[in-house]
Write an enzyme that holds these catalytic residues in place. Structure first.
Site, short mmCIF file in Angstrom:
data_model
loop_
_atom_site.label_atom_id
_atom_site.label_comp_id
_atom_site.label_asym_id
_atom_site.label_seq_id
_atom_site.Cartn_x
_atom_site.Cartn_y
_atom_site.Cartn_z
N LYS A 1 0.81 -1.22 0.00
CA LYS A 1 0.00 0.00 0.00
C LYS A 1 0.84 1.26 0.00
O LYS A 1 0.35 2.34 -0.27
CB LYS A 1 -0.88 0.04 1.24
CG LYS A 1 -1.80 -1.15 1.33
CD LYS A 1 -2.63 -1.09 2.58
CE LYS A 1 -3.48 -2.33 2.72
NZ LYS A 1 -2.68 -3.54 2.88
N GLU B 1 -2.15 -2.69 10.06
CA GLU B 1 -1.87 -1.77 8.94
C GLU B 1 -2.80 -0.58 8.98
O GLU B 1 -2.42 0.55 8.71
CB GLU B 1 -2.10 -2.48 7.60
CG GLU B 1 -1.06 -3.48 7.29
CD GLU B 1 -0.35 -3.19 5.97
OE1 GLU B 1 -0.06 -4.17 5.31
OE2 GLU B 1 -0.09 -2.02 5.63
N HIS C 1 -2.79 4.07 10.23
CA HIS C 1 -3.31 5.23 9.50
C HIS C 1 -4.16 6.15 10.37
O HIS C 1 -4.61 7.19 9.92
CB HIS C 1 -4.17 4.77 8.31
CG HIS C 1 -3.36 4.21 7.19
ND1 HIS C 1 -3.20 2.86 6.98
CD2 HIS C 1 -2.66 4.81 6.22
CE1 HIS C 1 -2.44 2.67 5.92
NE2 HIS C 1 -2.09 3.84 5.43
O1 CWL Z 1 -5.75 -2.27 2.37
C1 CWL Z 1 -6.55 -2.95 1.78
O2 CWL Z 1 -6.54 -3.20 0.59
C2 CWL Z 1 -7.60 -3.45 2.64
C3 CWL Z 1 -8.32 -2.28 3.13
C4 CWL Z 1 -8.24 -2.21 4.62
C5 CWL Z 1 -9.24 -3.03 5.37
N1 CWL Z 1 -6.92 -2.49 5.06
C6 CWL Z 1 -9.69 -2.25 2.59
C7 CWL Z 1 -10.00 -3.23 1.53
C8 CWL Z 1 -11.20 -2.78 0.78
C9 CWL Z 1 -12.07 -3.92 0.39
C10 CWL Z 1 -13.30 -3.38 -0.22
C11 CWL Z 1 -14.49 -4.25 -0.03
O3 CWL Z 1 -14.37 -5.46 0.17
O4 CWL Z 1 -15.60 -3.71 -0.11
#
Ligand code: CWL
Length: 342
Positions: A136, A207, A211
């Site tokens: 990310k 993670e 933020h």
């Molecule tokens: O970082 C990521 O890709 C995961 C993010 C977070 C929980 N850490 C969000 C992931 C979005 C998934 C979208 C959905 O399943 O609607």
């Protein structure tokens, strides 16, 4: 044969889930998987069910967004009858990489340049294939770009940020932008519900906590599980994030879609329910050639899980990259530059 042989480095949430999801595609053949003290290799295809069953309980059943391998000493992949214990899991996979079309790097970026350095090891072994990460953080993309010449020389096609955000949702933004001659704003807003809570999703929650205001990756790394749990409890299990430093912004800019500063990423993580606390949307606002101003919206169904929305796209980008690689296109690609094809 057009089958795609692939390896998974790391068996945290993403490693395990991509292996599981790949069972739904006959052309995806998992041939290698490793964690920190075991490696399983079978060029005819691993028995994913056995591998996952043997490692179950040894790793956090992370819902899918994090790449943290939680295996403890002597368990994990090594418990599979297809595996052997090893002190050099990544080198063991590198040694077999002649017969591997694509490698999904689902390892935690332990040091800030850990994943770029994993790529270096494949390049040093003359690997010419696909490497995919689901990172990310923006700074890693620059480090990969620094290696673009080496990738091109060796015939490596690297896809960075191939999860959900960055990844699937970045790609959706690029597509939604096509109506506009000028893009003003891209807003990515996600909702994730994980009733199994923090203990089962440590990688992903850590993670995200990094933020929150007042925290960053380094401070969170030094925190105990109890400390993280206390933060989660303070928020009654529901964490809301605004202006997350996700790489979607630089990835959209490098694809020529908009300026990085016009991209925002935020969302809500509910650790008390599997239901999404908010609908995941990508809103792209811009102006058309004929002077209209509008917002195109891409929306995920609330019924689709994070695990589905991270791992399908990760494999979709992997397949797209193998297509590019076979066509002789090498270098570094972001998720807004390829159409995933799970
Ligand atoms: O970082 C990521 O890709 C995961 C993010 C977070 C929980 N850490 C969000 C992931 C979005 C998934 C979208 C959905 O399943 O609607």
């Amino acid at each position: 044969m057009n089958d795609i042989t692939f390896a998974v480095l790391g068996t945290g949430g993403i490693g395990r889930r991509t292996l599981d999801v790949s069972k739904h595609r006959d052309d995806l053949v998992p041939v290698a998987a490793c964690d920190r003290d075991g490696v399983a290799i079978d060029h005819d295809g691993l028995d994913v069910d056995e591998l996952l069953a043997a490692t179950e309980g040894n790793v956090a059943s992370d819902g899918g967004a994090s790449a943290v391998g939680e295996a403890s000493e002597g368990t994990g992949v090594a418990a599979s009858r297809q595996a052997v214990p090893t002190d050099t899991p990544i080198d063991d996979v590198v040694a077999e990489s002649d017969a591997i079309d694509a490698v999904l790097i689902a390892l935690p970026n332990l040091e800030h340049d850990f994943i770029p350095r994993v790529a270096d090891r494949f390049v040093a072994a003359d690997y010419s294939g696909v490497l995919v990460d689901v990172l990310k953080r923006s700074r890693v993309i620059g480090m990969l770009d620094d290696r673009a010449d080496a990738f091109e020389d060796r015939g490596v096609t690297f896809v960075c940020g191939a999860g959900a955000t960055p990844g699937f949702l970045t790609g959706a933004a690029a597509l939604a932008a096509q109506s506009f001659v000028e893009v003003e704003e891209v807003e990515i807003w996600w909702g994730v519900g994980l009733e199994s809570g923090y203990r089962d999703n440590r990688g992903t929650v850590r993670e995200d906590v990094a933020h929150l205001d007042g925290y960053d990756v380094e401070t969170v790394r030094g925190m105990s599980d109890d400390e993280i749990e206390a933060i989660v409890d303070e928020h009654d299990g529901v964490l809301e994030f605004h202006d997350m430093a996700h790489a979607d912004d630089v990835l959209l800019e490098r694809a020529g879609i908009c300026d990085a500063e016009d991209v925002t990423v935020g969302g809500v993580l509910d650790l008390t329910s599997d239901e999404k606390p908010t609908t995941t949307t990508v809103r792209v606002t811009g102006t058309t050639f004929d002077g209209a101003r509008g917002t195109n919206v891409f929306r995920l169904d609330d019924a689709t899980s994070m695990a589905a929305n991270v791992n399908g796209p990760a494999l979709g980008y992997l397949k797209a990259a193998v297509g590019r690689n076979r066509a002789g296109e090498y270098g570094v690609f972001g998720p807004a530059e390829l159409m995933p094809g799970f």
